[in-house]
Enzyme design. Structure first.
Site, PDB file in Angstrom:
ATOM      1  N   LYS A  56       0.839  -1.206   0.000  1.00 24.50           N
ATOM      2  CA  LYS A  56       0.000   0.000   0.000  1.00 24.50           C
ATOM      3  C   LYS A  56       0.877   1.259   0.000  1.00 24.50           C
ATOM      4  O   LYS A  56       2.097   1.179   0.210  1.00 24.50           O
ATOM      5  CB  LYS A  56      -0.921  -0.055   1.230  1.00 24.50           C
ATOM      6  CG  LYS A  56      -1.947  -1.193   1.162  1.00 24.50           C
ATOM      7  CD  LYS A  56      -2.838  -1.177   2.398  1.00 24.50           C
ATOM      8  CE  LYS A  56      -3.959  -2.195   2.296  1.00 24.50           C
ATOM      9  NZ  LYS A  56      -4.865  -2.136   3.482  1.00 24.50           N
TER      10      LYS A  56
ATOM     11  N   TYR B 145     -12.211  -2.078  -3.631  1.00 28.74           N
ATOM     12  CA  TYR B 145     -12.833  -2.234  -2.315  1.00 28.74           C
ATOM     13  C   TYR B 145     -14.355  -2.105  -2.373  1.00 28.74           C
ATOM     14  O   TYR B 145     -14.976  -1.693  -1.389  1.00 28.74           O
ATOM     15  CB  TYR B 145     -12.258  -1.203  -1.338  1.00 28.74           C
ATOM     16  CG  TYR B 145     -10.886  -1.569  -0.786  1.00 28.74           C
ATOM     17  CD1 TYR B 145     -10.672  -2.765  -0.111  1.00 28.74           C
ATOM     18  CD2 TYR B 145      -9.807  -0.703  -0.919  1.00 28.74           C
ATOM     19  CE1 TYR B 145      -9.423  -3.099   0.405  1.00 28.74           C
ATOM     20  CE2 TYR B 145      -8.547  -1.023  -0.402  1.00 28.74           C
ATOM     21  CZ  TYR B 145      -8.366  -2.229   0.263  1.00 28.74           C
ATOM     22  OH  TYR B 145      -7.131  -2.549   0.785  1.00 28.74           O
TER      23      TYR B 145
ATOM     24  N   PHE C 212     -15.321   3.614   7.442  1.00 27.53           N
ATOM     25  CA  PHE C 212     -13.932   3.919   7.102  1.00 27.53           C
ATOM     26  C   PHE C 212     -13.669   3.981   5.598  1.00 27.53           C
ATOM     27  O   PHE C 212     -12.552   4.281   5.173  1.00 27.53           O
ATOM     28  CB  PHE C 212     -13.000   2.887   7.748  1.00 27.53           C
ATOM     29  CG  PHE C 212     -13.269   1.455   7.349  1.00 27.53           C
ATOM     30  CD1 PHE C 212     -12.723   0.924   6.186  1.00 27.53           C
ATOM     31  CD2 PHE C 212     -14.079   0.633   8.138  1.00 27.53           C
ATOM     32  CE1 PHE C 212     -12.978  -0.391   5.811  1.00 27.53           C
ATOM     33  CE2 PHE C 212     -14.336  -0.682   7.767  1.00 27.53           C
ATOM     34  CZ  PHE C 212     -13.783  -1.191   6.596  1.00 27.53           C
TER      35      PHE C 212
ATOM     36  N   ARG D 172      -2.172 -14.442   3.523  1.00 28.57           N
ATOM     37  CA  ARG D 172      -2.871 -13.729   4.597  1.00 28.57           C
ATOM     38  C   ARG D 172      -2.169 -13.957   5.942  1.00 28.57           C
ATOM     39  O   ARG D 172      -2.091 -13.046   6.770  1.00 28.57           O
ATOM     40  CB  ARG D 172      -4.324 -14.214   4.698  1.00 28.57           C
ATOM     41  CG  ARG D 172      -5.174 -13.930   3.482  1.00 28.57           C
ATOM     42  CD  ARG D 172      -5.741 -12.550   3.459  1.00 28.57           C
ATOM     43  NE  ARG D 172      -6.695 -12.289   4.519  1.00 28.57           N
ATOM     44  CZ  ARG D 172      -7.418 -11.179   4.602  1.00 28.57           C
ATOM     45  NH1 ARG D 172      -7.287 -10.211   3.699  1.00 28.57           N
ATOM     46  NH2 ARG D 172      -8.260 -10.986   5.588  1.00 28.57           N
TER      47      ARG D 172
ATOM     48  N   ARG E 252       2.438  -7.087   9.178  1.00 25.12           N
ATOM     49  CA  ARG E 252       1.754  -5.997   9.896  1.00 25.12           C
ATOM     50  C   ARG E 252       2.163  -5.970  11.370  1.00 25.12           C
ATOM     51  O   ARG E 252       2.309  -4.895  11.957  1.00 25.12           O
ATOM     52  CB  ARG E 252       0.240  -6.143   9.747  1.00 25.12           C
ATOM     53  CG  ARG E 252      -0.266  -5.801   8.342  1.00 25.12           C
ATOM     54  CD  ARG E 252      -1.661  -6.349   8.133  1.00 25.12           C
ATOM     55  NE  ARG E 252      -2.293  -5.923   6.891  1.00 25.12           N
ATOM     56  CZ  ARG E 252      -3.396  -6.475   6.405  1.00 25.12           C
ATOM     57  NH1 ARG E 252      -3.990  -7.472   7.049  1.00 25.12           N
ATOM     58  NH2 ARG E 252      -3.926  -6.041   5.282  1.00 25.12           N
TER      59      ARG E 252
ATOM     60  N   ASN F 149      -1.989  -0.017   7.334  1.00 26.01           N
ATOM     61  CA  ASN F 149      -1.493  -1.380   7.614  1.00 26.01           C
ATOM     62  C   ASN F 149      -0.616  -1.955   6.500  1.00 26.01           C
ATOM     63  O   ASN F 149      -0.408  -3.161   6.423  1.00 26.01           O
ATOM     64  CB  ASN F 149      -2.651  -2.310   8.010  1.00 26.01           C
ATOM     65  CG  ASN F 149      -3.683  -2.489   6.922  1.00 26.01           C
ATOM     66  OD1 ASN F 149      -3.568  -1.899   5.848  1.00 26.01           O
ATOM     67  ND2 ASN F 149      -4.686  -3.289   7.181  1.00 26.01           N
TER      68      ASN F 149
ATOM     69  N   HIS G  81      -1.774  -5.437   1.369  1.00 33.21           N
ATOM     70  CA  HIS G  81      -3.063  -6.070   1.075  1.00 33.21           C
ATOM     71  C   HIS G  81      -2.818  -7.480   0.567  1.00 33.21           C
ATOM     72  O   HIS G  81      -1.847  -7.724  -0.149  1.00 33.21           O
ATOM     73  CB  HIS G  81      -3.807  -5.288  -0.024  1.00 33.21           C
ATOM     74  CG  HIS G  81      -4.960  -6.058  -0.612  1.00 33.21           C
ATOM     75  ND1 HIS G  81      -6.199  -6.099  -0.021  1.00 33.21           N
ATOM     76  CD2 HIS G  81      -5.031  -6.865  -1.703  1.00 33.21           C
ATOM     77  CE1 HIS G  81      -6.996  -6.891  -0.738  1.00 33.21           C
ATOM     78  NE2 HIS G  81      -6.311  -7.369  -1.767  1.00 33.21           N
TER      79      HIS G  81
ATOM     80  N   GLU H 295      -9.454  -9.718  -8.220  1.00 34.74           N
ATOM     81  CA  GLU H 295      -8.490  -8.633  -7.997  1.00 34.74           C
ATOM     82  C   GLU H 295      -7.373  -8.675  -9.043  1.00 34.74           C
ATOM     83  O   GLU H 295      -6.946  -7.625  -9.542  1.00 34.74           O
ATOM     84  CB  GLU H 295      -7.921  -8.720  -6.573  1.00 34.74           C
ATOM     85  CG  GLU H 295      -8.981  -8.403  -5.519  1.00 34.74           C
ATOM     86  CD  GLU H 295      -8.541  -8.683  -4.083  1.00 34.74           C
ATOM     87  OE1 GLU H 295      -7.376  -9.076  -3.867  1.00 34.74           O
ATOM     88  OE2 GLU H 295      -9.368  -8.512  -3.170  1.00 34.74           O
TER      89      GLU H 295
HETATM   90  N1  UDP Z   1      -9.817  -0.771   7.300  1.00 28.22           N
HETATM   91  C1  UDP Z   1      -9.868   0.363   8.082  1.00 28.22           C
HETATM   92  N2  UDP Z   1     -10.645   0.330   9.221  1.00 28.22           N
HETATM   93  C2  UDP Z   1     -11.324  -0.775   9.593  1.00 28.22           C
HETATM   94  C3  UDP Z   1     -11.255  -1.924   8.795  1.00 28.22           C
HETATM   95  C4  UDP Z   1     -10.486  -1.894   7.644  1.00 28.22           C
HETATM   96  O1  UDP Z   1      -9.259   1.387   7.767  1.00 28.22           O
HETATM   97  O2  UDP Z   1     -11.983  -0.759  10.643  1.00 28.22           O
HETATM   98  C5  UDP Z   1      -8.986  -0.745   6.077  1.00 28.22           C
HETATM   99  C6  UDP Z   1      -7.649  -1.470   6.271  1.00 28.22           C
HETATM  100  O3  UDP Z   1      -6.647  -0.749   5.567  1.00 28.22           O
HETATM  101  C7  UDP Z   1      -7.924  -2.815   5.626  1.00 28.22           C
HETATM  102  C8  UDP Z   1      -8.844  -2.421   4.469  1.00 28.22           C
HETATM  103  O4  UDP Z   1      -9.665  -1.394   5.019  1.00 28.22           O
HETATM  104  O5  UDP Z   1      -6.732  -3.444   5.205  1.00 28.22           O
HETATM  105  C9  UDP Z   1      -9.706  -3.522   3.918  1.00 28.22           C
HETATM  106  O6  UDP Z   1     -10.442  -4.102   4.957  1.00 28.22           O
HETATM  107  P1  UDP Z   1     -10.597  -5.690   5.066  1.00 28.22           P
HETATM  108  O7  UDP Z   1     -11.598  -5.971   6.117  1.00 28.22           O
HETATM  109  O8  UDP Z   1     -10.823  -6.271   3.709  1.00 28.22           O
HETATM  110  O9  UDP Z   1      -9.157  -6.138   5.640  1.00 28.22           O
HETATM  111  P2  UDP Z   1      -7.937  -6.898   4.946  1.00 28.22           P
HETATM  112  O10 UDP Z   1      -8.513  -7.877   3.968  1.00 28.22           O
HETATM  113  O11 UDP Z   1      -7.081  -5.853   4.277  1.00 28.22           O
HETATM  114  O12 UDP Z   1      -7.193  -7.548   6.073  1.00 28.22           O
HETATM  115 MG    MG Z   2      -9.949  -7.645   2.509  1.00 31.09          MG
END
Ligand code: UDP
Ligand code: MG
Length: 153
Positions: A11, A51, A59, A87, A104, A114, A117, A128
């Protein structure tokens, strides 16, 4: 040999903080195979599409702004169970809940910064990879001599 694919992205904060090489290294050292990579400064519209499942979350506007604020490094990694293992390498969404030893957990603090991705399922990886790489979604086909040392067969 299994050829599962996943979409991994450094990111904008990961790029700015000079963590691109570190993130790539962790996937390389594990034995996964890099089959595509590019730097992109994505538009707001592109990030909204990436997204789209999160549209409506409180958010979401901040997330779109953050993710379109600078270049990202988009990658396709291949290997056995790479979606799930990717992951695990990344750690939990919220870095405060990520174990030390994960990307992370070692390099981030706030959920909205964070640094990386990773696709959460084989199906979302496919979607994706198509969004980010279009016709090159399947990556570059090449043999790796080390695969006989990474995989039993
Ligand atoms: N995010 C955030 N606040 C939240 C949850 C998610 O800013 O409470 C952001 C964070 O950068 C995250 C992204 O949104 O990586 C996508 O969310 P997701 O739940 O898909 O998490 P990921 O798959 O990235 O772990
Ligand atoms: Mg996600």
């Amino acid at each position: 040999m299994a050829s599962e694919l996943t979409f991994i992205m450094v990111k904008p904060d990961g790029v700015q903080r000079g963590l691109t090489g570190e993130i790539i290294s962790r996937f390389e050292r594990r034995g996964f195979k890099l089959v595509n990579l590019k730097m992109v400064h994505a538009s707001k519209e592109h990030i909204e599409k990436h997204y789209e499942d999160l549209a409506g979350k409180p958010f979401y506007p901040g997330l779109v702004k953050y993710m379109s604020s600078g270049p990202v490094v988009a990658m396709c990694w291949a290997g056995k169970d790479v979606v799930k293992q990717g992951r695990i390498l990344l750690g939990a969404t919220n870095p405060l809940a990520s174990s030390p030893g994960t990307i992370r957990g070692d390099y981030a603090i706030d959920v909205g910064r964070n640094i990386c991705h990773g696709s959460d399922a084989v199906e979302s990886a496919k979607k994706e990879l198509e969004l980010w790489f279009g016709q090159e979604a399947a990556g570059i086909q090449y043999e790796r001599a080390i695969d006989q040392w990474v995989y039993e067969n």
